[in-house]
Motif scaffolding. Sequence first.
Motif, PDB file in Angstrom:
ATOM      1  N   VAL A 169       0.834  -1.204   0.000  1.00 37.55           N
ATOM      2  CA  VAL A 169       0.000   0.000   0.000  1.00 37.55           C
ATOM      3  C   VAL A 169       0.869   1.256   0.000  1.00 37.55           C
ATOM      4  O   VAL A 169       0.607   2.223  -0.732  1.00 37.55           O
ATOM      5  N   GLU A 173       1.053   4.149  -2.961  1.00 40.33           N
ATOM      6  CA  GLU A 173       0.920   5.587  -2.696  1.00 40.33           C
ATOM      7  C   GLU A 173       2.124   6.349  -3.247  1.00 40.33           C
ATOM      8  O   GLU A 173       1.970   7.436  -3.823  1.00 40.33           O
ATOM      9  N   ALA A 176       1.880   6.983  -7.010  1.00 43.35           N
ATOM     10  CA  ALA A 176       0.628   7.601  -7.469  1.00 43.35           C
ATOM     11  C   ALA A 176       0.813   8.371  -8.773  1.00 43.35           C
ATOM     12  O   ALA A 176      -0.136   8.509  -9.562  1.00 43.35           O
ATOM     13  N   ALA A 202      -7.597   0.418   0.906  1.00 40.56           N
ATOM     14  CA  ALA A 202      -6.747   1.013  -0.134  1.00 40.56           C
ATOM     15  C   ALA A 202      -7.536   1.350  -1.395  1.00 40.56           C
ATOM     16  O   ALA A 202      -6.976   1.883  -2.350  1.00 40.56           O
ATOM     17  N   ILE A 205      -7.036   4.695  -2.754  1.00 40.77           N
ATOM     18  CA  ILE A 205      -5.860   4.922  -3.610  1.00 40.77           C
ATOM     19  C   ILE A 205      -6.245   4.677  -5.062  1.00 40.77           C
ATOM     20  O   ILE A 205      -5.908   5.466  -5.952  1.00 40.77           O
ATOM     21  N   ARG A 206      -6.994   3.608  -5.315  1.00 41.66           N
ATOM     22  CA  ARG A 206      -7.418   3.303  -6.677  1.00 41.66           C
ATOM     23  C   ARG A 206      -8.297   4.433  -7.220  1.00 41.66           C
ATOM     24  O   ARG A 206      -8.213   4.786  -8.405  1.00 41.66           O
ATOM     25  N   ARG A 208      -8.099   7.569  -6.513  1.00 45.35           N
ATOM     26  CA  ARG A 208      -7.233   8.693  -6.879  1.00 45.35           C
ATOM     27  C   ARG A 208      -6.471   8.402  -8.173  1.00 45.35           C
ATOM     28  O   ARG A 208      -6.211   9.319  -8.955  1.00 45.35           O
TER      29      ARG A 208
END
Length: 210
Positions: A169, A173, A176, A202, A205-206, A208
């Motif tokens: 994770v 990040e 990104a 998480a 995160i996907r 974003r």
Amino acid sequence: MGRQTGVGANPIRVQVLGTPTILGVPDGQHVRPQAMEFLVYLIVRGGSAYQHDILGDLIPEPPHRLATQRLHTYTYNLRQTFRSISGDNTYLRLRRHHYTLNTDAFDIDLWTMRDAITAAQHATSTEATTAALRHAVAAYRGPLAADTGYPWLARHQQAVSREFLTAAVNLAEALAHRPAEAHAVLDTAAHHHPDDELLAAAATIRDRLG
């Protein structure tokens, strides 16, 4: 990384992430399943354990004398296996009921992963952090001692999977700005642990990454 500093030209490679395996064992050299379990146990504990703990976790049922004899048999089998791969060396010491692996004689995927995570935590630049996290994630081939069913394994397996998933994770990040690579990292983590709550969290995160 750090733990492997000073390793000789031919360290013995051992994989415990996924199916436990000692690489390079010659044909005709038999590794006892119980000896392999003993080796995994030592590796998970950082390379050493006291006889009392080993017997309690690995050989709890027989009388003490018989259990000790069995442990000596497993130790002998490991030493013979290591010598057959890499020649004479002190691979596994026993001193005052304390068993210790010579860490300089081994290249072990779990230790590689953990050393890389430590390196990431102490890195002083984004590039160094990302490189160390890549190394940690790449070392992970699957759950610790997968499909072995060792009775003592569960809490260690959970701890190792948590270390891997956290590294994955964090790497996603850090990547990104490279969405395809970040997605690939999360996909790899989900392949190994599809139902883990950390990966569910998480999902942001996907989102974003797009």
